[in-house]
Design a protein around this motif. Structure first.
Motif, PDB file in Angstrom:
ATOM      1  N   LYS A 197      15.836  27.786  19.969  1.00 27.96           N
ATOM      2  CA  LYS A 197      15.074  27.795  18.718  1.00 27.96           C
ATOM      3  C   LYS A 197      14.561  29.177  18.335  1.00 27.96           C
ATOM      4  O   LYS A 197      14.375  29.480  17.159  1.00 27.96           O
ATOM      5  CB  LYS A 197      13.896  26.817  18.830  1.00 27.96           C
ATOM      6  N   ASN A 198      14.304  30.021  19.320  1.00 29.03           N
ATOM      7  CA  ASN A 198      13.734  31.339  19.034  1.00 29.03           C
ATOM      8  C   ASN A 198      14.688  32.491  19.346  1.00 29.03           C
ATOM      9  O   ASN A 198      14.279  33.655  19.314  1.00 29.03           O
ATOM     10  CB  ASN A 198      12.434  31.522  19.839  1.00 29.03           C
ATOM     11  N   LEU A 199      15.939  32.170  19.651  1.00 33.56           N
ATOM     12  CA  LEU A 199      16.901  33.224  19.968  1.00 33.56           C
ATOM     13  C   LEU A 199      17.190  34.082  18.735  1.00 33.56           C
ATOM     14  O   LEU A 199      17.502  33.567  17.667  1.00 33.56           O
ATOM     15  CB  LEU A 199      18.205  32.609  20.485  1.00 33.56           C
ATOM     16  N   LYS A 200      17.089  35.403  18.898  1.00 29.42           N
ATOM     17  CA  LYS A 200      17.298  36.321  17.783  1.00 29.42           C
ATOM     18  C   LYS A 200      18.524  37.209  17.986  1.00 29.42           C
ATOM     19  O   LYS A 200      19.157  37.599  17.001  1.00 29.42           O
ATOM     20  CB  LYS A 200      16.055  37.200  17.592  1.00 29.42           C
ATOM     21  N   ILE A 201      18.849  37.532  19.224  1.00 32.05           N
ATOM     22  CA  ILE A 201      19.993  38.413  19.498  1.00 32.05           C
ATOM     23  C   ILE A 201      20.891  37.755  20.536  1.00 32.05           C
ATOM     24  O   ILE A 201      20.446  37.399  21.625  1.00 32.05           O
ATOM     25  CB  ILE A 201      19.524  39.790  20.014  1.00 32.05           C
ATOM     26  N   LEU A 202      22.162  37.593  20.187  1.00 31.12           N
ATOM     27  CA  LEU A 202      23.150  37.024  21.104  1.00 31.12           C
ATOM     28  C   LEU A 202      24.359  37.944  21.150  1.00 31.12           C
ATOM     29  O   LEU A 202      24.969  38.242  20.122  1.00 31.12           O
ATOM     30  CB  LEU A 202      23.575  35.624  20.651  1.00 31.12           C
ATOM     31  N   ASP A 203      24.717  38.388  22.356  1.00 28.95           N
ATOM     32  CA  ASP A 203      25.874  39.258  22.537  1.00 28.95           C
ATOM     33  C   ASP A 203      26.864  38.571  23.479  1.00 28.95           C
ATOM     34  O   ASP A 203      26.591  38.428  24.668  1.00 28.95           O
ATOM     35  CB  ASP A 203      25.436  40.607  23.114  1.00 28.95           C
ATOM     36  N   VAL A 204      27.983  38.131  22.926  1.00 26.16           N
ATOM     37  CA  VAL A 204      29.038  37.505  23.725  1.00 26.16           C
ATOM     38  C   VAL A 204      30.354  38.253  23.525  1.00 26.16           C
ATOM     39  O   VAL A 204      31.436  37.703  23.721  1.00 26.16           O
ATOM     40  CB  VAL A 204      29.203  36.012  23.373  1.00 26.16           C
ATOM     41  N   ALA A 205      30.274  39.510  23.142  1.00 25.55           N
ATOM     42  CA  ALA A 205      31.473  40.316  22.901  1.00 25.55           C
ATOM     43  C   ALA A 205      32.276  40.481  24.186  1.00 25.55           C
ATOM     44  O   ALA A 205      31.738  40.485  25.293  1.00 25.55           O
ATOM     45  CB  ALA A 205      31.078  41.693  22.359  1.00 25.55           C
ATOM     46  N   GLY A 206      33.597  40.595  24.025  1.00 30.69           N
ATOM     47  CA  GLY A 206      34.449  40.871  25.171  1.00 30.69           C
ATOM     48  C   GLY A 206      34.610  39.720  26.130  1.00 30.69           C
ATOM     49  O   GLY A 206      34.747  39.928  27.337  1.00 30.69           O
ATOM     50  N   ASN A 207      34.590  38.479  25.615  1.00 29.58           N
ATOM     51  CA  ASN A 207      34.851  37.303  26.438  1.00 29.58           C
ATOM     52  C   ASN A 207      36.156  36.652  25.984  1.00 29.58           C
ATOM     53  O   ASN A 207      37.027  37.326  25.430  1.00 29.58           O
ATOM     54  CB  ASN A 207      33.673  36.328  26.356  1.00 29.58           C
ATOM     55  N   ARG A 208      36.296  35.356  26.201  1.00 33.84           N
ATOM     56  CA  ARG A 208      37.518  34.641  25.801  1.00 33.84           C
ATOM     57  C   ARG A 208      37.172  33.434  24.953  1.00 33.84           C
ATOM     58  O   ARG A 208      37.847  32.403  25.002  1.00 33.84           O
ATOM     59  CB  ARG A 208      38.295  34.235  27.052  1.00 33.84           C
ATOM     60  N   LEU A 209      36.107  33.543  24.169  1.00 29.43           N
ATOM     61  CA  LEU A 209      35.666  32.435  23.321  1.00 29.43           C
ATOM     62  C   LEU A 209      36.607  32.261  22.130  1.00 29.43           C
ATOM     63  O   LEU A 209      37.110  33.234  21.581  1.00 29.43           O
ATOM     64  CB  LEU A 209      34.246  32.684  22.817  1.00 29.43           C
ATOM     65  N   SER A 210      36.817  31.009  21.752  1.00 34.39           N
ATOM     66  CA  SER A 210      37.645  30.739  20.574  1.00 34.39           C
ATOM     67  C   SER A 210      36.841  30.061  19.470  1.00 34.39           C
ATOM     68  O   SER A 210      37.223  30.105  18.294  1.00 34.39           O
ATOM     69  CB  SER A 210      38.848  29.868  20.954  1.00 34.39           C
ATOM     70  N   PHE A 212      32.525  28.450  18.513  1.00 33.05           N
ATOM     71  CA  PHE A 212      31.138  28.277  18.924  1.00 33.05           C
ATOM     72  C   PHE A 212      30.761  26.797  18.887  1.00 33.05           C
ATOM     73  O   PHE A 212      31.352  26.016  18.145  1.00 33.05           O
ATOM     74  CB  PHE A 212      30.215  29.097  18.014  1.00 33.05           C
ATOM     75  N   PRO A 213      29.746  26.395  19.666  1.00 39.04           N
ATOM     76  CA  PRO A 213      29.419  24.969  19.793  1.00 39.04           C
ATOM     77  C   PRO A 213      28.791  24.350  18.553  1.00 39.04           C
ATOM     78  O   PRO A 213      28.332  25.054  17.645  1.00 39.04           O
ATOM     79  CB  PRO A 213      28.450  24.937  20.983  1.00 39.04           C
ATOM     80  N   VAL A 214      28.764  23.035  18.544  1.00 32.61           N
ATOM     81  CA  VAL A 214      28.184  22.260  17.443  1.00 32.61           C
ATOM     82  C   VAL A 214      26.731  22.683  17.208  1.00 32.61           C
ATOM     83  O   VAL A 214      25.955  22.848  18.152  1.00 32.61           O
ATOM     84  CB  VAL A 214      28.231  20.750  17.772  1.00 32.61           C
ATOM     85  N   GLY A 215      26.365  22.866  15.942  1.00 29.81           N
ATOM     86  CA  GLY A 215      25.001  23.223  15.581  1.00 29.81           C
ATOM     87  C   GLY A 215      24.703  24.704  15.643  1.00 29.81           C
ATOM     88  O   GLY A 215      23.595  25.134  15.302  1.00 29.81           O
ATOM     89  N   PHE A 216      25.682  25.507  16.045  1.00 29.70           N
ATOM     90  CA  PHE A 216      25.450  26.950  16.196  1.00 29.70           C
ATOM     91  C   PHE A 216      25.011  27.589  14.885  1.00 29.70           C
ATOM     92  O   PHE A 216      24.208  28.529  14.886  1.00 29.70           O
ATOM     93  CB  PHE A 216      26.738  27.617  16.706  1.00 29.70           C
ATOM     94  N   GLN A 217      25.508  27.072  13.772  1.00 37.65           N
ATOM     95  CA  GLN A 217      25.199  27.667  12.473  1.00 37.65           C
ATOM     96  C   GLN A 217      23.735  27.496  12.069  1.00 37.65           C
ATOM     97  O   GLN A 217      23.258  28.135  11.134  1.00 37.65           O
ATOM     98  CB  GLN A 217      26.104  27.082  11.384  1.00 37.65           C
ATOM     99  N   PHE A 218      22.999  26.643  12.795  1.00 41.59           N
ATOM    100  CA  PHE A 218      21.598  26.407  12.441  1.00 41.59           C
ATOM    101  C   PHE A 218      20.629  27.286  13.240  1.00 41.59           C
ATOM    102  O   PHE A 218      19.421  27.194  13.055  1.00 41.59           O
ATOM    103  CB  PHE A 218      21.251  24.926  12.656  1.00 41.59           C
ATOM    104  N   LEU A 219      21.164  28.131  14.120  1.00 38.24           N
ATOM    105  CA  LEU A 219      20.305  29.062  14.851  1.00 38.24           C
ATOM    106  C   LEU A 219      19.761  30.123  13.900  1.00 38.24           C
ATOM    107  O   LEU A 219      20.398  30.461  12.900  1.00 38.24           O
ATOM    108  CB  LEU A 219      21.084  29.743  15.983  1.00 38.24           C
ATOM    109  N   THR A 220      18.605  30.654  14.227  1.00 39.11           N
ATOM    110  CA  THR A 220      17.980  31.679  13.369  1.00 39.11           C
ATOM    111  C   THR A 220      18.222  33.071  13.950  1.00 39.11           C
ATOM    112  O   THR A 220      17.286  33.857  14.149  1.00 39.11           O
ATOM    113  CB  THR A 220      16.471  31.412  13.219  1.00 39.11           C
ATOM    114  N   LEU A 221      19.474  33.382  14.230  1.00 40.20           N
ATOM    115  CA  LEU A 221      19.833  34.676  14.805  1.00 40.20           C
ATOM    116  C   LEU A 221      19.632  35.806  13.801  1.00 40.20           C
ATOM    117  O   LEU A 221      19.813  35.629  12.597  1.00 40.20           O
ATOM    118  CB  LEU A 221      21.293  34.673  15.261  1.00 40.20           C
ATOM    119  N   GLU A 222      19.284  36.968  14.338  1.00 42.27           N
ATOM    120  CA  GLU A 222      19.208  38.184  13.530  1.00 42.27           C
ATOM    121  C   GLU A 222      20.417  39.086  13.800  1.00 42.27           C
ATOM    122  O   GLU A 222      20.849  39.831  12.925  1.00 42.27           O
ATOM    123  CB  GLU A 222      17.909  38.937  13.837  1.00 42.27           C
ATOM    124  N   GLU A 223      20.946  39.007  15.023  1.00 42.02           N
ATOM    125  CA  GLU A 223      22.122  39.795  15.381  1.00 42.02           C
ATOM    126  C   GLU A 223      23.054  38.965  16.253  1.00 42.02           C
ATOM    127  O   GLU A 223      22.612  38.279  17.169  1.00 42.02           O
ATOM    128  CB  GLU A 223      21.724  41.064  16.143  1.00 42.02           C
TER     129      GLU A 223
END
Length: 343
Positions: A197-210, A212-223
């Protein structure tokens, strides 16, 4: 030179002592007399251990042992119950002693960057005051689920390790604001993203993700950083089947779920008398397009969400898994759903 600094500290009773970059290989016994020291910097030396006599430094709140030659966390640290900040970066540490961790209840910052750690023990949860943990450039292969019990955590940095997955329990960290998981081997993020709920910065660069999970678009990320992943283009599809055939169980469940939202309805009042039914219905989902409830996911697909719609300044398209209740919702072209999967 080292002795001069210690003698000066003894005379002035200075609360801070900086002995970094002094080529120290061991600490003299006189250290035990510095009982008033609050901040001690021993980084950039050649220390392979710490003497037991250091347990007398009961007022120590900050200790920097970075860039030495330690192969373990010195056992004497278990006596530093007042310690707030501990820097152990740039050593040769392979294992984290559960016994030492249990002796640091007030630790708020732990830096273990550039070591050789493969496993974080479950006893990490004993660091109940920890706000920031950084274990970059190690050999981590997994994260303990117990990390999700550390409710004070605001920053986690596991960049450049060998992680293939993260525990779903990380979504149980209500204060988490920054999470760095770049340059690992993650193929997916677990479901439950709305827990951040309070996550603002998420860095998952350089992995093997294809995706993002359900509901990800509702996060209040800044970066959000996700470049260098396995995000392939999806093909826009239209289902060849226009109507689904729902089971009687699914039809009944959807009707009950709709009625249960009305607290005055007969269904809502009767549900408490059927605990098994309540438990089954507790796993319900909601259609990403029409918002109708369902028990069993009927369709799973991918929707590209622009990060500006998520409140971020940058403009990128993020592929997010969405769950739909029917073929009718899937065929709404204006939503552009990709990659149909029947569950």
């Amino acid at each position: 030179m080292v002795n001069d600094s210690i003698i000066k500290a003894l005379k002035t009773k200075s609360k801070s002592l900086n002995l970094s970059c002094r080529k120290i290989t061991h600490l003299p016994e006189v250290f035990a007399r510095l009982t008033w020291i609050v901040v001690l910097k021993l980084n950039n030396n050649y220390l392979s251990s710490l003497p037991a006599e250091l347990m007398c430094l009961q007022k120590l709140t900050e200790l920097n042992l970075g860039n030495n030659v330690l192969e373990e966390i010195p056992p004497v640290l278990k006596h530093f119950s007042c310690l707030n900040k501990l820097y152990l970066y740039g050593n040769r540490i392979r294992l984290l002693s559960p016994e030492v961790l249990e002796g640091l209840p007030n630790l708020q910052l732990l830096n273990l960057n550039h070591n050789k750690i493969k496993v974080i023990p479950a006893e990490i949860q004993r660091l109940c005051s920890l706000k920031s943990i950084s274990v970059t450039d190690n050999l981590l292969q997994q994260i303990p689920a117990e990390l999700g019990l550390m409710k004070c955590l605001t920053e986690i940095n596991f960049t450049n390790n060998e992680l293939t997955q993260i525990p779903q329990q990380l979504y149980n960290l209500p204060q988490l604001r920054k999470l760095d998981l770049a340059r690992n081997n993650l193929t997916e993020l677990p479901e439950g993203a709305l827990g951040w709920k309070n996550l603002k910065i998420l860095d998952v660069a350089g992995n093997r993700l294809s995706v993002f999970p359900v509901g990800f678009q509702f996060l209040t990320l800044e970066e959000l950083f996700f470049e260098g992943n396995s995000i392939d283009p999806f093909t826009l599809m239209e289902s060849v089947q226009e109507k689904e055939v729902l089971t009687l169980k699914e039809l009944s469940a959807r009707l009950i779920l709709q009625q249960s939202t009305n607290k005055l309805s007969v269904v809502s009042r009767a549900l408490p008398a059927y605990p098994e039914l309540q438990d089954m219905l507790s796993h319900w989902g909601q259609c990403a397009l029409c918002s109708q409830p369902f028990l069993t996911t009927w369709l799973e697909c991918v929707q590209f969400i622009n990060t500006r719609k998520m409140g971020m300044k940058s403009s990128q398209s993020v592929p997010v898994r969405v769950l739909l209740c029917s073929y009718d919702c899937f065929n709404r072209d204006e939503h552009q759903c990709y990659g149909l999967v029947r569950l």
